[in-house]
Design a protein around this motif. Structure first.
Motif, PDB file in Angstrom:
ATOM      1  N   GLU A   1       1.716   5.866   4.218  1.00 20.81           N
ATOM      2  CA  GLU A   1       1.099   6.987   4.920  1.00 20.81           C
ATOM      3  C   GLU A   1       1.676   7.017   6.333  1.00 20.81           C
ATOM      4  O   GLU A   1       1.820   5.982   6.974  1.00 20.81           O
TER       5      GLU A   1
ATOM      6  N   GLU B   1       5.554   0.238  12.897  1.00 19.56           N
ATOM      7  CA  GLU B   1       4.947   1.438  12.303  1.00 19.56           C
ATOM      8  C   GLU B   1       5.769   2.680  12.643  1.00 19.56           C
ATOM      9  O   GLU B   1       6.158   2.898  13.790  1.00 19.56           O
TER      10      GLU B   1
ATOM     11  N   LEU C   1       7.238  11.682   1.625  1.00 21.55           N
ATOM     12  CA  LEU C   1       6.832  11.666   3.023  1.00 21.55           C
ATOM     13  C   LEU C   1       7.685  12.599   3.890  1.00 21.55           C
ATOM     14  O   LEU C   1       7.266  12.987   4.983  1.00 21.55           O
TER      15      LEU C   1
ATOM     16  N   ARG D   1       0.847  -1.183   0.000  1.00 25.30           N
ATOM     17  CA  ARG D   1       0.000   0.000   0.000  1.00 25.30           C
ATOM     18  C   ARG D   1       0.883   1.233   0.000  1.00 25.30           C
ATOM     19  O   ARG D   1       1.963   1.238   0.585  1.00 25.30           O
ATOM     20  N   SER D   2       0.417   2.271  -0.650  1.00 31.20           N
ATOM     21  CA  SER D   2       1.176   3.513  -0.652  1.00 31.20           C
ATOM     22  C   SER D   2       1.409   3.955   0.788  1.00 31.20           C
ATOM     23  O   SER D   2       0.512   3.874   1.629  1.00 31.20           O
TER      24      SER D   2
ATOM     25  N   GLU E   1       7.320   8.150  -3.918  1.00 31.09           N
ATOM     26  CA  GLU E   1       6.266   8.129  -2.890  1.00 31.09           C
ATOM     27  C   GLU E   1       6.865   8.210  -1.495  1.00 31.09           C
ATOM     28  O   GLU E   1       6.342   8.911  -0.624  1.00 31.09           O
TER      29      GLU E   1
ATOM     30  N   GLU F   1      10.819   2.900   5.318  1.00 29.89           N
ATOM     31  CA  GLU F   1       9.722   2.705   4.372  1.00 29.89           C
ATOM     32  C   GLU F   1      10.165   1.960   3.114  1.00 29.89           C
ATOM     33  O   GLU F   1       9.369   1.258   2.500  1.00 29.89           O
TER      34      GLU F   1
ATOM     35  N   ARG G   1       1.220   8.559  10.111  1.00 32.74           N
ATOM     36  CA  ARG G   1       0.364   9.287  11.048  1.00 32.74           C
ATOM     37  C   ARG G   1       1.190  10.271  11.868  1.00 32.74           C
ATOM     38  O   ARG G   1       2.396  10.105  12.036  1.00 32.74           O
TER      39      ARG G   1
END
Length: 266
Positions: free
Chosen positions: A7, A71, A217, A4-5, A213, A60, A9
């Protein structure tokens, strides 16, 4: 492989739990406003924001390659947070780190990977060695594996020592073409017998779009200021993009260096 791309938080630090006095960076276990514990790396420690950038990019990239990575979150540290901290060294660190920092989910109960106790298969070992050769990670040795066993799975942590070229950006395009000599000290090199297979899998996964991508970030505020040799955040970001473009195009160079180093061990 499901992907998944990425992201990231953003959470707020609400409680300083305990320092992790490892090296010079003084990371800490903290609690955030989502009630989870994180290992927080401070922008005001050691080599500063460059460590956070490396941690974010390489973490990542590792996740994109299918590795287990805790995470990663952005962690906001309020200016009032350190006022009641009794330890002067920690208080100074907190004050120097106001604003946006980086954390990773704390794996409660995880144990340090021990190559004597746990055997890693050739495919996984080769993929990890390939990753670390790509990103010039100097910190995956027998002395400090930066891998954890958690719930019977291997997790990769702590990539702030990667991409060491970006601490000065001197001759960075030349460095992108170089083999990674320190791969000889990699804790998993003896098991890494499938480096060519790992190379092809890595090249198939890390397309220019996927790398971009991940680079998107990086907060603009981390890419500007006194530490940056570039005029704009976008120029800085694109230099990272160019580094990976060159590095991946010349992956045979660092793969051969790893294979040659491995021959001296077996």
């Amino acid at each position: 492989m499901n992907y998944r791309s990425p992201e990231i938080r953003t959470v707020n630090v609400v409680r300083y739990v305990t320092p992790l006095r490892e090296g010079g960076s003084l990371p800490a276990i903290v609690e955030a406003d989502d009630e989870f514990l994180y290992v927080l790396k401070f922008r005001g420690a050691g080599q500063g924001i460059k460590v956070l950038i490396a941690e974010l990019i390489v973490g990542e990239i590792a996740r994109a390659l299918g590795f287990q990575i805790p995470e990663i979150v952005f962690m906001h540290l309020d200016e009032a947070f350190g006022r009641t901290e009794p330890d002067e060294e920690i208080q100074d660190l907190l004050r120097a780190s106001e604003g946006l920092n980086l954390g990773s989910h704390y794996l409660q109960g995880a144990i340090t990977f021990d190559p004597v106790v746990t055997t890693i298969d050739a495919d996984l070992a080769s993929r990890i060695v390939w990753l670390d050769a790509l990103v010039t990670n100097v910190d995956r040795t027998a002395r400090n594996t930066n891998m954890l066993m958690w719930k019977k799975e291997l997790w990769l942590i702590d990539h702030g020592a990667s991409l060491f070229f970006h601490h000065s950006w001197d001759n960075w395009e030349e460095q992108a073409n170089r083999p990674f000599a320190m791969i000889k000290d990699h804790v998993l090199l003896p098991q890494a017998s499938e480096l060519e297979k790992a190379n092809q899998a890595g090249l198939d996964t890390l397309t220019p779009a996927r790398i971009q991508e991940i680079l998107d970030l990086i907060p603009d505020e981390w890419l500007t200021g006194v530490e940056s040799p570039f005029e704009t955040a976008e120029e800085h970001r694109q230099a990272y993009s160019r580094f990976f473009e060159i590095r991946l195009a010349q992956s045979d160079i660092f793969v051969k260096a790893a294979q040659d180093a491995r021959k001296t061990l077996i």
